[in-house]
Design a protein around this motif. Structure first.
Motif, PDB file in Angstrom:
ATOM      1  N   LYS A   6      56.076  53.980 -22.372  1.00  0.00           N
ATOM      2  CA  LYS A   6      55.050  53.218 -23.079  1.00  0.00           C
ATOM      3  C   LYS A   6      54.672  52.014 -22.229  1.00  0.00           C
ATOM      4  O   LYS A   6      55.526  51.435 -21.548  1.00  0.00           O
ATOM      5  N   VAL A   7      53.401  51.664 -22.284  1.00  0.00           N
ATOM      6  CA  VAL A   7      52.953  50.442 -21.625  1.00  0.00           C
ATOM      7  C   VAL A   7      53.019  49.315 -22.648  1.00  0.00           C
ATOM      8  O   VAL A   7      52.530  49.457 -23.776  1.00  0.00           O
ATOM      9  N   VAL A   8      53.675  48.226 -22.277  1.00  0.00           N
ATOM     10  CA  VAL A   8      53.889  47.106 -23.184  1.00  0.00           C
ATOM     11  C   VAL A   8      53.252  45.850 -22.594  1.00  0.00           C
ATOM     12  O   VAL A   8      53.460  45.542 -21.425  1.00  0.00           O
ATOM     13  N   LEU A   9      52.449  45.162 -23.396  1.00  0.00           N
ATOM     14  CA  LEU A   9      51.918  43.862 -23.002  1.00  0.00           C
ATOM     15  C   LEU A   9      52.555  42.805 -23.902  1.00  0.00           C
ATOM     16  O   LEU A   9      52.565  42.979 -25.137  1.00  0.00           O
ATOM     17  N   MET A  34      55.740  49.014 -17.699  1.00  0.00           N
ATOM     18  CA  MET A  34      55.964  50.337 -18.263  1.00  0.00           C
ATOM     19  C   MET A  34      57.429  50.446 -18.623  1.00  0.00           C
ATOM     20  O   MET A  34      58.306  50.240 -17.761  1.00  0.00           O
ATOM     21  N   HIS A  35      57.714  50.748 -19.890  1.00  0.00           N
ATOM     22  CA  HIS A  35      59.089  50.729 -20.366  1.00  0.00           C
ATOM     23  C   HIS A  35      59.921  51.843 -19.719  1.00  0.00           C
ATOM     24  O   HIS A  35      59.442  52.952 -19.541  1.00  0.00           O
ATOM     25  N   GLY A  36      61.162  51.496 -19.367  1.00  0.00           N
ATOM     26  CA  GLY A  36      62.106  52.478 -18.844  1.00  0.00           C
ATOM     27  C   GLY A  36      62.045  52.655 -17.340  1.00  0.00           C
ATOM     28  O   GLY A  36      62.634  53.591 -16.805  1.00  0.00           O
ATOM     29  N   HIS A  37      61.333  51.779 -16.654  1.00  0.00           N
ATOM     30  CA  HIS A  37      61.213  51.903 -15.195  1.00  0.00           C
ATOM     31  C   HIS A  37      61.745  50.675 -14.453  1.00  0.00           C
ATOM     32  O   HIS A  37      61.431  50.475 -13.286  1.00  0.00           O
ATOM     33  N   GLY A  38      62.505  49.834 -15.139  1.00  0.00           N
ATOM     34  CA  GLY A  38      63.081  48.670 -14.474  1.00  0.00           C
ATOM     35  C   GLY A  38      62.058  47.645 -14.025  1.00  0.00           C
ATOM     36  O   GLY A  38      62.304  46.884 -13.102  1.00  0.00           O
ATOM     37  N   GLY A  39      60.890  47.615 -14.695  1.00  0.00           N
ATOM     38  CA  GLY A  39      59.833  46.690 -14.304  1.00  0.00           C
ATOM     39  C   GLY A  39      60.077  45.253 -14.745  1.00  0.00           C
ATOM     40  O   GLY A  39      59.445  44.330 -14.239  1.00  0.00           O
ATOM     41  N   ILE A  40      60.968  45.054 -15.701  1.00  0.00           N
ATOM     42  CA  ILE A  40      61.345  43.702 -16.132  1.00  0.00           C
ATOM     43  C   ILE A  40      62.871  43.623 -16.093  1.00  0.00           C
ATOM     44  O   ILE A  40      63.535  44.639 -15.887  1.00  0.00           O
ATOM     45  N   ILE A  41      63.416  42.427 -16.282  1.00  0.00           N
ATOM     46  CA  ILE A  41      64.873  42.296 -16.163  1.00  0.00           C
ATOM     47  C   ILE A  41      65.576  43.169 -17.214  1.00  0.00           C
ATOM     48  O   ILE A  41      65.071  43.357 -18.324  1.00  0.00           O
ATOM     49  N   PRO A  42      66.737  43.749 -16.829  1.00  0.00           N
ATOM     50  CA  PRO A  42      67.385  44.775 -17.644  1.00  0.00           C
ATOM     51  C   PRO A  42      67.692  44.338 -19.079  1.00  0.00           C
ATOM     52  O   PRO A  42      67.472  45.110 -20.023  1.00  0.00           O
TER      53      PRO A  42
END
Ligand code: ZN
Length: 160
Positions: A6-9, A34-42
């Motif tokens: 999912k794309v999250v804003l 994009m959730h689940g791809h390590g794009g933000i801190i764990p």
């Protein structure tokens, strides 16, 4: 609902343990990932799992769930010519890019000598307990192209 792909804003206010505001996204566009791809801190990604558009999330993360512990081996003395500071005078505490064989990396200036500069490669937020106050602005399906690339396109995401 927030789940893999999912794309999250979201907008967020980031504070340190003392309650000082370090970052506030409301001065600009919300952050998109994009959730689940390590794009933000764990730790934050884990906390947002299962939440929905309009939800408010407050979370406090220890350093290891945020930007990691500080590592002593990250202090280095380099020639000033490797630092990119757009002609600005180098000062302790300043964030600059250093060119390495793996591309540019952000470092913090610790001490400025005549020809060399001591830099700290730790993330500026490493070693800190951080509190995030998050407002989820939008949750949508990723496009096929976004899934291929593993990141978000459009506002708050990659522009290419
Ligand atoms: Zn892309």
């Amino acid at each position: 609902m927030i789940e893999k792909d999912k794309v999250v804003l979201f907008h967020y206010v980031l504070k340190n343990e003392q309650g000082d505001v370090i970052e506030d996204s409301r001065t600009g566009e919300p952050l998109a990932y994009m959730h689940g791809h390590g794009g933000i801190i764990p730790g934050l990604e884990k906390e947002l799992e299962g939440k929905d558009q309009g939800d408010h999330v407050d979370v406090t993360l220890a350093a290891q769930d945020a930007y990691g512990e500080r590592q002593e081996g990250m202090l280095q003395r380099v020639s000033a010519k490797y630092l990119k500071h757009a002609g600005k005078k180098l000062r302790p505490g300043m964030q600059v890019a250093v060119s390495t064989d793996k591309g540019n990396r952000m470092v913090t200036v610790v001490k400025v000598g005549l020809k060399t500069v001591d830099i700290d490669g730790n993330h500026p937020l490493a070693g800190l307990t951080l509190s995030f106050s998050v407002d989820i602005v939008e949750v949508r399906d990723a496009t096929d192209e976004e899934k291929d690339h593993g990141h978000v396109h459009g506002p708050g995401g990659h522009k290419h």
